[in-house]
Design a protein around this motif. Structure first.
Motif, PDB file in Angstrom:
ATOM      1  N   GLY A 191       0.737  -1.117   0.093  1.00 51.96           N
ATOM      2  CA  GLY A 191      -0.233   0.127   0.062  1.00 51.96           C
ATOM      3  C   GLY A 191       0.800   1.197   0.139  1.00 51.96           C
ATOM      4  O   GLY A 191       0.354   2.207  -0.496  1.00 51.96           O
ATOM      5  N   VAL A 192       1.895   1.291   0.856  1.00 47.01           N
ATOM      6  CA  VAL A 192       3.003   2.353   0.870  1.00 47.01           C
ATOM      7  C   VAL A 192       3.636   2.629  -0.368  1.00 47.01           C
ATOM      8  O   VAL A 192       3.548   3.511  -1.269  1.00 47.01           O
ATOM      9  CB  VAL A 192       3.768   2.343   1.917  1.00 47.01           C
ATOM     10  N   ARG A 193       3.936   1.456  -1.117  1.00 46.30           N
ATOM     11  CA  ARG A 193       4.392   1.492  -2.278  1.00 46.30           C
ATOM     12  C   ARG A 193       3.708   1.941  -3.480  1.00 46.30           C
ATOM     13  O   ARG A 193       4.095   2.953  -4.184  1.00 46.30           O
ATOM     14  CB  ARG A 193       4.997   0.201  -2.815  1.00 46.30           C
ATOM     15  N   ALA A 194       2.369   1.755  -3.337  1.00 51.51           N
ATOM     16  CA  ALA A 194       1.446   2.275  -4.324  1.00 51.51           C
ATOM     17  C   ALA A 194       1.257   3.989  -4.123  1.00 51.51           C
ATOM     18  O   ALA A 194       1.045   4.445  -5.061  1.00 51.51           O
ATOM     19  CB  ALA A 194      -0.021   1.572  -4.203  1.00 51.51           C
ATOM     20  N   LEU A 195       1.154   4.133  -2.723  1.00 48.59           N
ATOM     21  CA  LEU A 195       1.165   5.427  -2.446  1.00 48.59           C
ATOM     22  C   LEU A 195       2.110   6.265  -2.782  1.00 48.59           C
ATOM     23  O   LEU A 195       2.033   7.320  -3.536  1.00 48.59           O
ATOM     24  CB  LEU A 195       0.999   5.548  -0.879  1.00 48.59           C
ATOM     25  N   ALA A 196       3.316   5.734  -2.851  1.00 48.63           N
ATOM     26  CA  ALA A 196       4.387   6.483  -3.507  1.00 48.63           C
ATOM     27  C   ALA A 196       4.555   6.690  -5.016  1.00 48.63           C
ATOM     28  O   ALA A 196       4.980   8.158  -5.376  1.00 48.63           O
ATOM     29  CB  ALA A 196       5.845   5.824  -3.158  1.00 48.63           C
ATOM     30  N   LEU A 197       3.907   5.979  -5.534  1.00 47.57           N
ATOM     31  CA  LEU A 197       3.724   6.205  -7.157  1.00 47.57           C
ATOM     32  C   LEU A 197       2.688   7.470  -7.362  1.00 47.57           C
ATOM     33  O   LEU A 197       2.806   7.953  -8.392  1.00 47.57           O
ATOM     34  CB  LEU A 197       3.147   4.861  -7.830  1.00 47.57           C
ATOM     35  N   ASP A 198       1.811   7.802  -6.500  1.00 45.87           N
ATOM     36  CA  ASP A 198       0.941   8.765  -6.598  1.00 45.87           C
ATOM     37  C   ASP A 198       1.524  10.220  -6.161  1.00 45.87           C
ATOM     38  O   ASP A 198       0.802  10.988  -6.359  1.00 45.87           O
ATOM     39  CB  ASP A 198      -0.363   8.420  -6.018  1.00 45.87           C
ATOM     40  N   VAL A 199       2.434   9.998  -5.551  1.00 42.80           N
ATOM     41  CA  VAL A 199       3.159  11.414  -4.980  1.00 42.80           C
ATOM     42  C   VAL A 199       3.884  12.154  -5.895  1.00 42.80           C
ATOM     43  O   VAL A 199       4.758  11.466  -6.732  1.00 42.80           O
ATOM     44  CB  VAL A 199       3.988  11.141  -3.604  1.00 42.80           C
ATOM     45  N   PRO A 200       3.746  13.377  -6.142  1.00 46.26           N
ATOM     46  CA  PRO A 200       4.644  14.032  -7.165  1.00 46.26           C
ATOM     47  C   PRO A 200       6.010  14.343  -6.812  1.00 46.26           C
ATOM     48  O   PRO A 200       6.423  15.669  -6.755  1.00 46.26           O
ATOM     49  CB  PRO A 200       3.955  15.248  -7.349  1.00 46.26           C
ATOM     50  N   LEU A 201       6.974  13.524  -6.081  1.00 40.27           N
ATOM     51  CA  LEU A 201       8.109  13.710  -6.010  1.00 40.27           C
ATOM     52  C   LEU A 201       8.676  12.080  -5.855  1.00 40.27           C
ATOM     53  O   LEU A 201       7.983  11.252  -5.641  1.00 40.27           O
ATOM     54  CB  LEU A 201       8.347  14.224  -4.465  1.00 40.27           C
ATOM     55  N   LYS A 202      10.033  12.158  -5.965  1.00 39.22           N
ATOM     56  CA  LYS A 202      10.777  10.712  -5.892  1.00 39.22           C
ATOM     57  C   LYS A 202      10.783  10.288  -4.610  1.00 39.22           C
ATOM     58  O   LYS A 202      11.499  10.832  -3.766  1.00 39.22           O
ATOM     59  CB  LYS A 202      12.080  10.843  -6.545  1.00 39.22           C
ATOM     60  N   VAL A 203       9.936   9.161  -4.396  1.00 40.42           N
ATOM     61  CA  VAL A 203       9.878   8.387  -3.086  1.00 40.42           C
ATOM     62  C   VAL A 203      10.593   6.909  -3.130  1.00 40.42           C
ATOM     63  O   VAL A 203      10.351   6.385  -4.022  1.00 40.42           O
ATOM     64  CB  VAL A 203       8.608   8.112  -2.471  1.00 40.42           C
ATOM     65  N   GLU A 204      11.527   6.993  -2.286  1.00 41.77           N
ATOM     66  CA  GLU A 204      12.346   5.491  -1.803  1.00 41.77           C
ATOM     67  C   GLU A 204      11.507   4.721  -0.861  1.00 41.77           C
ATOM     68  O   GLU A 204      11.379   5.375   0.243  1.00 41.77           O
ATOM     69  CB  GLU A 204      13.833   5.643  -1.682  1.00 41.77           C
ATOM     70  N   VAL A 205      11.029   3.488  -1.042  1.00 49.32           N
ATOM     71  CA  VAL A 205      10.364   2.803  -0.238  1.00 49.32           C
ATOM     72  C   VAL A 205      11.315   1.686   0.162  1.00 49.32           C
ATOM     73  O   VAL A 205      11.595   0.661  -0.488  1.00 49.32           O
ATOM     74  CB  VAL A 205       8.881   2.508  -0.592  1.00 49.32           C
TER      75      VAL A 205
END
Length: 470
Positions: free
Chosen positions: A347-361
């Motif tokens: 769920g957090v990985r899918a959330l990171a894809l929708d955020v307008p910045l580069k997120v490392e999970v």
């Protein structure tokens, strides 16, 4: 004919000539050498730890006169108030006593390894009436300074922790001082005897006691070093007994926390219901009404103008598609399907894809938690990433999910401008409100210029994807 050689007649060292014998002997020699090196190192570490504990006990022993002076000042302020009615000295003396008690708690936690939380009641706020008077909870005052002083005196007087501090101040020089001073005196006596023995004249406090100490040699020193660490731990437990919160105060504080959590949960639930109602009314409901009107218009046009009716039906279909998307977004805001189906990590990985910045999970979760816990952590991480984009102007962020020692830990770091206020902003308050029902904690580190780091911890026991206990 030579007789066969018996095992007793084998030559010395014949085992080493057998296959692998020499290698085993070499390995045994290396192991023995490693043990010989390791033992002195361990002994040196123990000696350093004992010396460190002895030094801390010496500091605690030297601070005994400071406690005696504070006890005298506190008793004097109490007598001046009781006999002469001079009360302004009482808050000042109590403040000094609380500072000394806080220092003792710090020493117990950092030196003795015995954490001692502060037991004080929160300071009440000064209320002002509509007529301009100040209410202290007991009486009214026209002057704000006098009202604040009266409120402070009453708060200190009615707090049981104040009198436990006073009891500690009276008893610590006797009990805590004896525990701290015993190893220090033993080591000091042993050193005194060793220095006194070879001298041709007697040092002060010489004579028979010095002679006995000289005969005992290093025995008192060894005893003092051996007792240093247990004495330091015992001193920390003694401090926690008097300066820590009682069971009654813990229960009272817990009741206050649960009351606050209940109020916050009620307000959050009402706000969430209003949000859902507003989203349905302004979004999907409005589009469905438009679809109904368009279908009615299409029914009227289907005989007269089939092409126009077809275009109206096409528009209605687009409205239905948009309404379905808005309903999906609404459901995702209540409980995301990916969170229910795949768990917190995905769920957090899918959330990171929708955020307008580069997120490392990064995730290190061996199992799943209960659905309410996963939902709270998911939305807390979502709020943290939203704050990073909206207020921090961040370009990169990292989310790390771990579980250890019964704690589910979510760490969110971003490279934004920092300077976040832990007591301000609805976002951080919302995160705390989400974590509070699960006894979760939020730690914020956000220096000006960044980076910002949020650590969320919830007590939880992970298990298989189907069962868990929190």
């Amino acid at each position: 004919m030579s007789s066969p050689q018996t095992p007793a007649a084998r030559e010395p060292g014949s085992d080493a000539r057998r296959p692998g014998g020499e290698a085993r002997e070499r390995a045994d020699a290396v192991r023995a050498w490693a043990d010989a090196v390791r033992e002195p190192g361990a002994a040196a570490r123990e000696l350093r730890a004992a010396a460190r504990a002895l030094g801390r006990l010496a500091v605690l022993t030297l601070l005994i006169p400071v406690g005696v002076v504070l006890m005298t000042v506190f008793l004097l302020s109490f007598l001046l108030w009781g006999c002469l009615g001079i009360f302004p000295l009482f808050p000042a003396a109590t403040r000094m006593v609380r500072s000394a008690a806080e220092a003792a708690r710090w020493a117990a936690g950092h030196w003795s390894g015995v954490p001692v939380p502060p037991p004080y009641r929160p300071r009440p706020a000064l209320e002002r009436t509509l007529h301009g008077w100040y209410w202290t909870g007991h009486d009214y005052h026209r002057n704000r300074w006098l009202a604040g002083l009266a409120l402070r005196v009453r708060w200190l007087w009615t707090d049981p922790a104040t009198w436990r501090d006073a009891l500690w101040l009276i008893a610590d020089p006797l009990v805590g001082g004896a525990v701290a001073a015993a190893p220090v005196l033993l080591v000091g006596a042993g050193l005194y005897g060793i220095v006194q023995a070879p001298l041709p004249y007697d040092l002060p406090f010489g004579g028979l006691p010095a002679l006995l100490l000289g005969l005992l040699g290093p025995v008192p020193i060894v005893a003092g070093l051996a007792l240093a660490r247990p004495a330091l731990r015992l001193h920390g437990r003694w401090t926690g007994t008097l300066l820590g919160p009682t069971e009654r105060s813990r229960l009272a504080r817990r009741v206050e926390q649960l009351t606050e959590i209940r109020l916050d949960a009620t307000e959050a639930q009402a706000a969430e219901l209003r949000r859902i109602e507003r989203d349905l009314h302004d979004g999907a409901q409005a589009r469905l009404v438009a679809v109904s009107l368009r279908l009615g218009a299409a029914a009227a046009l289907i005989d007269r103008d089939p092409e126009q009716a077809k275009r109206v039906v096409t528009d209605a279909q687009e409205n239905v598609t948009q309404a379905l998307q808005e309903l999906r977004d609404l459901v995702r805001g209540i409980h995301p399907p990916v969170l229910a189906e795949r768990g917190l990590a995905e769920g957090v990985r899918a959330l990171a894809l929708d955020v307008p910045l580069k997120v490392e999970v990064r995730t290190e979760l061996p199992g799943r938690a209960e659905a309410p816990v996963e939902s709270a952590v998911y939305f807390a991480v979502s709020e943290a990433l939203t704050n990073a984009v909206k207020h921090g102007d961040a370009r990169h962020a990292a989310v790390h999910l771990t579980h250890a020692a019964g704690l589910l830990r979510a760490e969110v770091t971003d490279d934004g401008r920092g300077g976040a206020d832990p007591d301000g902003g609805s976002g951080l308050k919302g995160i705390r409100r989400r974590l509070a029902p699960f006894d979760g904690t939020l730690t914020l580190t956000s220096p000006p210029g960044g980076p910002t780091r949020l650590i969320m911890e919830l007590p939880c026991v992970l298990s298989s994807p189907r069962t868990s206990s929190c």
